[in-house]
Each structure stands twice: as C-alpha cells, then as structure tokens.
Design a protein around this motif. Structure first.
Motif, mmCIF file in Angstrom:
data_model
loop_
_atom_site.group_PDB
_atom_site.id
_atom_site.type_symbol
_atom_site.label_atom_id
_atom_site.label_comp_id
_atom_site.label_asym_id
_atom_site.label_seq_id
_atom_site.Cartn_x
_atom_site.Cartn_y
_atom_site.Cartn_z
ATOM 1 N N LEU A 290 50.140 -13.804 3.253
ATOM 2 C CA LEU A 290 49.281 -13.243 2.228
ATOM 3 C C LEU A 290 48.632 -12.396 3.352
ATOM 4 O O LEU A 290 47.597 -11.782 3.238
ATOM 5 N N ALA A 291 49.514 -12.216 4.638
ATOM 6 C CA ALA A 291 49.296 -11.209 5.329
ATOM 7 C C ALA A 291 47.529 -11.386 5.694
ATOM 8 O O ALA A 291 46.531 -10.482 6.227
ATOM 9 N N GLU A 292 47.268 -12.613 5.859
ATOM 10 C CA GLU A 292 45.742 -12.560 6.440
ATOM 11 C C GLU A 292 46.071 -11.998 8.237
ATOM 12 O O GLU A 292 45.007 -11.755 7.929
ATOM 13 N N ASP A 293 46.512 -12.182 8.771
ATOM 14 C CA ASP A 293 46.369 -11.947 10.023
ATOM 15 C C ASP A 293 46.716 -9.912 9.933
ATOM 16 O O ASP A 293 45.937 -9.575 11.017
ATOM 17 N N HIS A 294 46.795 -9.547 8.468
ATOM 18 C CA HIS A 294 46.585 -8.433 9.322
ATOM 19 C C HIS A 294 45.408 -7.626 8.662
ATOM 20 O O HIS A 294 45.058 -6.534 8.606
ATOM 21 N N ASP A 295 45.186 -8.138 7.178
ATOM 22 C CA ASP A 295 44.164 -7.584 7.402
ATOM 23 C C ASP A 295 42.124 -8.402 7.654
ATOM 24 O O ASP A 295 41.557 -8.427 7.146
ATOM 25 N N SER A 296 42.491 -8.019 9.112
ATOM 26 C CA SER A 296 42.180 -8.964 9.805
ATOM 27 C C SER A 296 41.082 -8.072 11.271
ATOM 28 O O SER A 296 42.287 -7.283 11.567
ATOM 29 N N PRO A 297 39.969 -7.646 10.791
ATOM 30 C CA PRO A 297 39.225 -6.183 11.855
ATOM 31 C C PRO A 297 39.150 -6.990 13.260
ATOM 32 O O PRO A 297 39.111 -6.565 14.051
ATOM 33 N N VAL A 298 38.348 -8.533 13.109
ATOM 34 C CA VAL A 298 38.588 -9.082 14.400
ATOM 35 C C VAL A 298 39.062 -10.942 14.494
ATOM 36 O O VAL A 298 39.117 -10.974 13.442
ATOM 37 N N PRO A 299 39.497 -11.234 14.889
ATOM 38 C CA PRO A 299 40.467 -12.419 15.309
ATOM 39 C C PRO A 299 39.803 -13.567 14.598
ATOM 40 O O PRO A 299 38.355 -13.667 14.434
ATOM 41 N N GLY A 300 40.229 -13.854 13.352
ATOM 42 C CA GLY A 300 40.005 -15.159 12.455
ATOM 43 C C GLY A 300 37.943 -14.953 11.319
ATOM 44 O O GLY A 300 38.301 -16.054 10.307
ATOM 45 N N ILE A 301 38.547 -13.380 11.158
ATOM 46 C CA ILE A 301 37.815 -12.665 9.813
ATOM 47 C C ILE A 301 39.387 -12.003 9.343
ATOM 48 O O ILE A 301 39.811 -10.891 9.111
ATOM 49 N N THR A 302 39.312 -12.393 8.085
ATOM 50 C CA THR A 302 40.174 -11.647 6.804
ATOM 51 C C THR A 302 38.716 -11.306 5.791
ATOM 52 O O THR A 302 38.977 -12.091 5.425
ATOM 53 N N HIS A 303 39.282 -9.445 5.989
ATOM 54 C CA HIS A 303 38.139 -8.791 4.667
ATOM 55 C C HIS A 303 38.769 -8.316 4.112
ATOM 56 O O HIS A 303 39.569 -7.533 4.155
ATOM 57 N N ARG A 304 39.529 -9.051 3.047
ATOM 58 C CA ARG A 304 40.678 -9.059 2.360
ATOM 59 C C ARG A 304 39.641 -7.833 0.612
ATOM 60 O O ARG A 304 39.564 -6.340 0.019
ATOM 61 N N TYR A 305 38.250 -8.760 0.038
ATOM 62 C CA TYR A 305 37.330 -7.894 -0.704
ATOM 63 C C TYR A 305 36.367 -7.472 0.073
ATOM 64 O O TYR A 305 35.756 -7.822 0.694
ATOM 65 N N PRO A 306 36.255 -5.947 -1.120
ATOM 66 C CA PRO A 306 35.217 -5.568 -1.234
ATOM 67 C C PRO A 306 33.678 -6.137 0.176
ATOM 68 O O PRO A 306 32.649 -6.065 0.728
ATOM 69 N N ASP A 307 33.356 -7.407 -1.281
ATOM 70 C CA ASP A 307 32.096 -7.857 -0.431
ATOM 71 C C ASP A 307 31.624 -9.420 -0.018
ATOM 72 O O ASP A 307 30.939 -9.884 0.048
ATOM 73 N N ARG A 308 33.432 -9.345 0.557
ATOM 74 C CA ARG A 308 33.151 -11.015 1.408
ATOM 75 C C ARG A 308 34.146 -10.921 2.271
ATOM 76 O O ARG A 308 35.213 -10.794 1.675
ATOM 77 N N VAL A 309 33.890 -12.237 3.077
ATOM 78 C CA VAL A 309 34.800 -11.966 4.380
ATOM 79 C C VAL A 309 35.249 -13.218 4.270
ATOM 80 O O VAL A 309 34.549 -14.848 3.663
ATOM 81 N N LEU A 310 36.829 -13.591 4.484
ATOM 82 C CA LEU A 310 36.906 -15.190 5.025
ATOM 83 C C LEU A 310 37.100 -15.379 6.536
ATOM 84 O O LEU A 310 37.563 -14.560 7.062
ATOM 85 N N PHE A 311 35.747 -16.377 6.257
ATOM 86 C CA PHE A 311 35.894 -16.664 8.210
ATOM 87 C C PHE A 311 36.557 -17.921 9.063
ATOM 88 O O PHE A 311 35.583 -18.925 8.403
ATOM 89 N N LEU A 312 37.857 -18.097 9.795
ATOM 90 C CA LEU A 312 38.500 -19.123 10.134
ATOM 91 C C LEU A 312 37.863 -19.713 11.582
ATOM 92 O O LEU A 312 37.430 -19.232 12.317
#
Ligand SMILES: *Cc1c(COP(=O)(O)O)cnc(C)c1O
Length: 439
Positions: free
Chosen positions: A108-130
């Motif tokens: 899912l290329a989560e590590d690519h859409d990652s502005p800082v470690p642990g965050i995947t910012h893929r959609y405009p208004d929400r983030v996945l935060f590991l």
C-alpha cells in the motif's frame, strides 16, 4: 459459553501451576504469556507436529514471528484444527514463505506517503497514525507483516511527538486514525497522553482507533480504559472480527462496555480463503455484529503483502458475498467491499452492478431478486451552476469557516468551477510526443 471455560482453566494451569481466574482475566498476564514457540503451542494444545513439519514451521516463524494470546489459543478446536478459522489466523503456515512475484513488502506504499515516521497522509482530510508496533496476537494475514516484531521500530515518545506536530501544523486534517500495531497495547496513561495532545488540536474533529483487542484480548477493555476514552469524545473504534467463532461471551462483554461508553463501533473484516470466504459465514457474522452494536464497515480484499498468497481469494468471491447481503439483510449490516490499491491509491469500493442501462429519460436497474425496473428521470430539474462560492447559491449552506479545498480527481472533472477536461497519467507517451514536436 462461560467466561472461564474448562479448556481455558487447563491452559492457564499448564502455563502457571497456580492458575487463577484473576490471572486469566488480566490482560497483562495474557500478553506476558502469549505463545511464541511451536513447542509451547504443542504443549498447550496437545497438537503434535512431525519433526519435518516442526522444522519448516520454525523456519516460517523465524521470518514471521508467532504470538498468540492464551485466550485466543483457547478458542482453537483441537480436534479439527486444520479447518479451524482461529487456528488459521493465529498459527504459522509454511506457505507463508512462498513469496510470489506479485507480492510486496509494503503493497500500500504506506512508507512512501509518509511525511514523518509513523504518519501516512494519503487522503485530503485524514491521516493514519501508527502509534504502536506491538500486538497481542500476530495475525497471520497481517498486511503490515513487514513490521511485525520489528523491535527497532517501536515508536518512541519523541517520534510520536513528531507525528503530533505534523498534525498540529496541517489544518486540513480533521480525522486521525490511530493504528499500529495495536494502540490498546499501550498503557492507559500513555494513550491518555496521546489523546489529550490530539484533542488540544482545534482542527482535529474525530479520533478513530483501530484495535483487534476485542477479538484477541477482550480483557484489555477495562473500566479504567473506558474512563480514559470517554474523556476524549468523539472517539470511534474499528475492530477486526473475521469469523462468528470469535464472538465469544468475553468479546461480547468488551463490545458492550465500549458501546455503553458511547463509542460508535465498526468492524473491518478481511476476506480470507479457508476462513470466511463464504456468503453464509459472512451473513451470520455481520448479523451477529449488528446484534452487538457493531456496524460492519469494510470488507477488505486481501492485500498483496508478502506471505499472504494462500489467504487470497478472487475478487469474484467478494462480489458474490456482497450480492448475498445487499437486499437480503439489514442495510447497515452490509460492509463496503474494498480493494486497497497496490501502490498506494487508497481504498477502492467494489460493488455488484445494479445499474443496467440508461438514457436521458430513464434509468434501468435491477434489484437483489433479479427484478429489472425503470426509474423515470425528472423532466423539470434545473441544475445550478456552481462556482464554489456558497454566497451566490440559494442552498442555505453558510460554512464561514469551511476552507475551500480544490476539487481533485473525478470530482474535478464533474465540477463547474474547473475547466479540466481529462485526467492524463504523467508518463502518457502520446502527450510526451506532443511536447517533443513543440520543441
Ligand atoms: C484506510 C485508511 C484511512 C481511512 O480511510 P476511511 O475510508 O476514511 O476509513 C486513512 N488513511 C489511510 C492511509 C488508510 O489506509
């Protein structure tokens, strides 16, 4: 089923000769005594492997580690374990090491859409935060298998702070999805700290938590955890039931506590070959979830992560399941079937086709029974030209603070305020030829 079955008492006694119900119900005891070796698994279940099998299994768990809570282990049907959905989700399978060429470490290329470690910012208004990389049980079908047991990657407080800072300085984020690992493996006070920090950010409207503890470690849902969560509403929780067998008295109690705390509950299932790839199992599962105040949210097509090929089903199986649900049972019991796009395009909903044909006058549809019907379009509908300036519109939307986000994707093609007429892949050869001839 009792809250402490005979089988559970036996397992508890084998782990510690002085077995007490209070130990069994203590989530930290469960985590501490998670089953991590094949020998321990054999000892506690009475299931025996041959030397050859044991060797191959050992090789498998050297690569993809094993961890099963005593509670989840106690649900395995020892007499028919090869077909048991609990066994298949919890115990290693030597086919995990057959990595096919279509599979990827991070599909899912989560590590690519990652502005800082642990965050995947893929959609405009929400983030996945590991925020955690520990789990009570390592699901064999984990899409983040690449990270499981990776002790070098445990998010530190300062790493979490970086994530919080990113969210703080990014005002378009209104929804934060906490996942991992399992966020509920963190202590109550640590979770409280993260939730307090997030709540202090004005633009964060919703906090979501993804956790499988109600399924594999239901005792984690304690009164104290509930009181922490309740302080930070609105909190939404998504959990991960895949099979009816997982809805035990203990897990139902955990769900009741969460629902009584005013937390809307959702469920994300993964379609898994040999576990739940059956319309009857899925229908029973979604109905039982709804009965326990859990709304089926997503049913995922199995990702192309390494080591999951034996779990994958054709997409047709998922469509068949949705076909057996829509119309046949309560609308809110039907999850959205999605494929998480390999390469990082996000979740794409998949539906059976209900729209058969249309002209400017009528739409032809079919229902779940196969009845074909026509819907007459209105003859006097007046479309409004939309310049994305709500002041000039007679629909009474006055979002003063509503920040104007540019339309993207198909929405952009549909919009009146943008004159884009097509979306073209950046490496389109035909367009590249045009650019060359202009040189
Ligand atoms: C699934 C997911 C989300 C949340 O998506 P919803 O459709 O809103 O549930 C957000 N970010 C990432 C990276 C995701 O994978």
């Amino acid at each position: 089923m009792a809250i402490f079955t005979k089988n559970q008492q036996e397992i508890a006694t084998s782990i510690e000769s002085e077995s007490k119900l209070s130990h069994w119900l203590d989530w930290k005891w469960q985590v501490k005594h998670a089953i991590k070796s094949i020998e321990q698994f054999e000892l506690l279940t009475g299931i025996q492997f041959s030397d050859k099998e044991r060797k191959a299994l050992q090789k498998t768990i050297d690569h993809f580690p094993l961890s099963i809570t005593p509670y989840y282990l106690s649900l395995i049907d020892k007499n028919n374990y090869q077909n048991d959905p609990i066994f298949k989700q919890a115990f290693a399978d030597i086919r995990e090491l057959h990595i096919s060429k279509d599979e990827m470490k991070d599909p899912l290329a989560e590590d690519h859409d990652s502005p800082v470690p642990g965050i995947t910012h893929r959609y405009p208004d929400r983030v996945l935060f590991l925020i955690s990389n520990v789990c009570a049980m390592y699901c064999r079908h984990c899409t983040r298998k690449r990270k499981v047991g990776d002790t070098d990657n445990i998010p530190s407080k300062s790493q979490i702070q970086l994530g919080l800072d990113y969210i703080k300085k990014t005002p378009q984020i209104r929804d934060v999805l906490l996942s991992g690992g399992d966020p509920f493996l963190l202590s109550d006070s640590y979770l409280d700290w993260i939730l307090t920090e997030l709540r202090a950010i004005p633009h964060v409207q919703v906090i979501r938590i993804g956790t499988r503890t109600p399924v594999v470690l239901p005792y984690r849902i304690t009164e104290n955890l509930i009181s922490v969560l309740k302080k930070h509403h609105p909190i939404w929780i998504n959990t991960h039931f895949n099979h009816v067998k997982e809805l035990t008295d203990s897990s139902r109690k955990a769900l009741t506590m969460l629902a009584d705390a005013g937390i809307p509950l959702g469920n994300q299932s993964v379609l898994l070959a040999g576990v739940n790839d059956c319309p009857r199992i899925m229908k029973e599962l979604v109905q039982r979830l709804v009965k326990n105040r859990v709304r089926p949210y997503y049913m995922y097509q199995c990702d192309l992560s390494e080591g999951l090929s034996h779990f994958r089903t054709p997409v047709g199986k998922g469509i068949e399941i949705i076909e057996s649900l829509i119309g046949h049972t309560s609308g809110f019991a039907v999850p959205t079937y999605v494929i998480d796009a390999p390469g990082g395009g996000g979740k794409i909903p998949i539906m059976p086709n209900y729209l058969i044909s249309w002209n400017t006058n009528k739409v032809i549809l079919r229902n779940y029974e196969g009845v074909i019907t026509s819907y007459k379009e209105p003859s006097n509908y007046k479309d409004r030209e939309c310049d994305r300036n709500c002041k000039n519109c007679n629909l009474e939307l006055n979002i003063k603070e509503g920040e104007e986000v540019n339309a993207i994707g198909i929405e952009k093609l549909l919009s009146d305020s943008n004159d884009t007429i097509s979306l073209i892949p950046s490496n389109n050869e035909r367009i590249q030829r045009r650019e060359h001839s202009n040189d």
